[in-house]
Structure formats: structure tokens, C-alpha cells
Design an enzyme around this catalytic site. Structure first.
Site, PDB file in Angstrom:
ATOM      1  NE  ARG A  88     -17.385  42.759  -8.727  1.00 27.44           N
ATOM      2  CZ  ARG A  88     -17.430  41.377  -8.486  1.00 27.44           C
ATOM      3  NH1 ARG A  88     -18.116  40.737  -9.542  1.00 27.44           N
ATOM      4  NH2 ARG A  88     -16.722  40.787  -7.693  1.00 27.44           N
TER       5      ARG A  88
ATOM      6  CB  CYS B 212     -11.785  34.327  -7.136  1.00 20.93           C
ATOM      7  SG  CYS B 212     -11.891  34.584  -8.905  1.00 20.93           S
TER       8      CYS B 212
ATOM      9  CG  HIS C 147     -11.522  40.371  -6.725  1.00 21.31           C
ATOM     10  ND1 HIS C 147     -12.320  41.214  -5.642  1.00 21.31           N
ATOM     11  CD2 HIS C 147     -11.928  39.515  -7.032  1.00 21.31           C
ATOM     12  CE1 HIS C 147     -13.354  40.740  -5.767  1.00 21.31           C
ATOM     13  NE2 HIS C 147     -13.368  39.495  -6.284  1.00 21.31           N
TER      14      HIS C 147
ATOM     15  CD  GLN D  87     -12.223  35.675  -4.040  1.00 21.34           C
ATOM     16  OE1 GLN D  87     -13.183  36.192  -4.497  1.00 21.34           O
ATOM     17  NE2 GLN D  87     -12.019  34.307  -3.433  1.00 21.34           N
TER      18      GLN D  87
ATOM     19  NE  ARG E 263     -14.807  38.109  -1.493  1.00 21.69           N
ATOM     20  CZ  ARG E 263     -15.370  38.683  -2.665  1.00 21.69           C
ATOM     21  NH1 ARG E 263     -15.461  37.800  -3.775  1.00 21.69           N
ATOM     22  NH2 ARG E 263     -15.898  40.033  -2.874  1.00 21.69           N
TER      23      ARG E 263
ATOM     24  CG  ASP F 241      -9.854  34.553 -12.039  1.00 20.91           C
ATOM     25  OD1 ASP F 241     -11.280  34.252 -12.067  1.00 20.91           O
ATOM     26  OD2 ASP F 241      -9.719  35.918 -12.112  1.00 20.91           O
TER      27      ASP F 241
END
Ligand code: CP
Ligand code: NVA
Length: 306
Positions: free
Chosen positions: A104, A260, A131, A134, A288, A220
Site C-alpha cells: 500500500r 469501501c 484499489h 477492494q 475482502r 468513498d
């Protein structure tokens, strides 16, 4: 098997996604039945975090242990990554000792440079641009609740960020449409998103219009990690991009809501929506782990039976 990396959604074909969703369901079922499944015994995953995380850390770490493997957790602050060791050197060294790396970080180019010098598969655990893990979990969640997403409409309300870009890639690859509504100045950029054309997304100035007839409404945070200096300016710009009950009302009656997470109730989503009956955010978060277990299995073992 040649090394495969998962750096953006387009790294796999539609057919490979069909396989991953099938495997995620099988692996989830085993987990729910307390069935031991250790295909990654003696394998090690290195997780490198240059930004904060709750879900990504727990889902990869718990997932790897559940499959019989182990993990090494590194952050910028407690490794030489924070003391300017070149990313290429870090990649060469780390990938000689582990079987898989999850990163990340900030710019996508950083993870690409790491992957270019890695002997083992590299997974994008979030960059400024993408991402993919996700969206893998989000699609698996949609399929679990509603079946195939092909031909469906996903409303994206908010920032033209890493999540939005990845939704656009998924739509182009898997044959659905994204209705995108962002405040002006925060639009998606087709070249950054890495999609070939604008055929699979439509832009709406009014978030309510983006939600009209949607099968899934998603949003988000207004300020993503790394953009904190813009927080006050973003709060003003995004004030009308809050998913509320009125937006859910114009979506399809059986529309789902996803986020998310982490969420800010009263900013990008009202509490009555995220905590309401159409919200599947907790399944989404749990998935996830199941989706990434399927991903790690695929990258390390290919198409396994059983
Ligand atoms: N959704 C997500 O990636 O959450 P974390 O930042 O907690 O990992
Ligand atoms: N867009 C958000 C997602 C967090 C999981 C960020 O990049 O901070």
C-alpha cells in the site's frame, strides 16, 4: 507458472475474474464451516504499508494464516523504506525471502517499479490511482447478493479517486456501466483511470441523476489518504455529494449501497443509508478476506482443484 502481478484491475481477464469469484465462494464456505484449508503452508506474504490500514491489514494477515502461511508486516517508519533505500533494492531483497508481496503506497509508479524488480507476485493494496483488491471484494459481494453485474448500473457519488478509477476499469472489462458524479475539479481522468474509451461510464453533474435507476450506489471518503492538506477545501466542494435517502429512493428499489470504509457519517453518506437495509458494507468488508484468499491462491498456485 510465469510470475503474475496484481497492480491494477486490468491485470486479469474477465475469465480470470469468473474463476476468482468462484474460488472466493468456495474458500468462504470452507471458512464458515471451520474446514482447515492450508494450501499456502510454508509460504510467506510480506505486507508493506506506507499508508494506514485496518481492513487491508487484517484481511491479508488473517487470510494468509488461515491458508497455512505466515506474514511479515513492514511500514515506512520501521523499515529502511523510510530511510531512502531505493525501491528497486527493497524489491530485490524482500522478494528473495518471501513468496508474495502486498504493497500500500502513494504513486502507482512506485508499485510498478517494485514489481519490475520482484522475483515474486506483487499485489496492489491501494495506491493513489487504484484499489483493485477492494473492487474485487465489491464485485464478489454484488454477485453474492444479486448475481452477475454484467449490464448493471453502478452509481459513483464523490471523488474521482483510486476507487472511482478502479470501478471504471472493472466496468470496461466486465460489461457494466458506471454513472459518475463528482464535484467540479474532482472529475475522473480517463487517462489516469487507464480505460480505453468512455463507452462504459457516463458523467453526471447532479449526483441524484447519477443514482437514478442504479443497481448499486457507492461512495468513498471526500479526502483520501495523502490529500489531507486539501481537507477544508474538499469539505466545501463535496457538501452536495452525500449519499442520502433521497438518492437511494431514485435508484432501483432493490439497489445496494456499498462503501469501501472507513466511512464518515454525515459527510459522504448519511447514517440512515450506511446503517440502513440496502447497505451491505459489512459483508463487503468481510469479503475482502475471502476474495484476497482466492487471489493469493491463484497467484501462487494457479487453478487448484477442491
Ligand atoms: N477499504 C480499505 O482498504 O480499508 P483500510 O484502509 O482499513 O485497509
Ligand atoms: N480512497 C480512500 C480509500 C481508503 C480505503 C483512500 O485512498 O484513502
Amino acid at each position: 507458472m510465469a510470475i503474475r502481478h496484481y497492480l491494477q484491475f486490468t491485470d486479469f481477464t474477465a475469465e480470470e475474474y469468473a474463476w476468482l469469484f468462484e474460488r472466493a465462494a468456495v474458500i468462504k464456505k470452507k471458512f464458515k464451516a471451520y474446514e482447515k484449508y492450508h494450501p499456502l503452508a510454508d509460504r510467506t506474504l510480506a505486507m508493506i504499508f506506507e499508508k494506514a490500514s485496518t481492513r487491508t491489514r487484517v484481511s491479508f494477515e488473517a487470510g494468509m494464516y488461515q491458508m497455512g502461511g505466515s506474514v511479515v508486516h513492514l511500514t515506512t517508519g520501521d523499515s529502511q523504506l523510510g530511510r531512502a533505500e531505493p525501491i528497486e533494492d527493497s524489491a530485490r531483497v524482500i522478494s528473495r525471502m518471501v513468496d508474495l508481496v502486498m504493497i500500500r503506497t502513494f504513486g502507482q509508479e512506485k508499485i510498478e517499479r517494485f514489481a519490475a524488480h520482484s522475483r515474486v507476485p506483487v499485489i496492489n493494496g491501494l495506491t493513489n490511482e487504484f484499489h483493485p483488491c477492494q473492487i474485487l471484494a465489491d464485485l464478489f459481494t454484488y454477485i453474492e447478493h444479486r448475481g452477475s453485474i454484467a449490464g448493471k448500473v453502478v452509481a459513483w457519488v464523490g471523488d474521482g479517486n483510486n476507487m472511482a478509477n478502479t470501478w471504471l476499469q472493472a466496468a470496461e472489462l466486465l460489461g457494466f456501466t458506471v454513472h459518475v458524479s463528482t464535484p467540479s475539479g474532482y472529475e475522473v481522468d480517463q487517462s489516469v483511470a487507464g480505460v480505453r474509451s468512455n463507452a462504459s461510464y457516463k458523467v453526471f453533474a447532479d449526483p441524484m441523476e447519477a443514482c437514478r435507476g442504479a443497481d448499486l450506489v457507492t461512495t468513498d471518503v471526500w479526502t483520501s489518504m495523502g490529500y489531507e492538506a486539501e481537507n477544508e477545501q474538499r469539505k466545501k466542494a463535496f457538501a452536495d455529494w452525500c449519499v442520502d435517502a433521497d438518492m437511494m429512493k431514485v435508484a432501483k428499489p432493490d439497489a445496494l449501497f456499498m462503501h469501501c470504509l472507513p466511512a464518515h457519517r454525515g459527510e459522504e453518506v448519511e447514517a440512515e443509508v450506511i446503517d440502513g437495509p440496502q447497505s451491505v458494507v459489512w459483508d463487503e468488508a468481510e469479503n475482502r478476506m475471502h476474495a484476497q484468499k482466492a487471489l493469493m491462491e491463484y497467484l501462487l498456485l494457479g487453478r487448484v482443484a477442491g
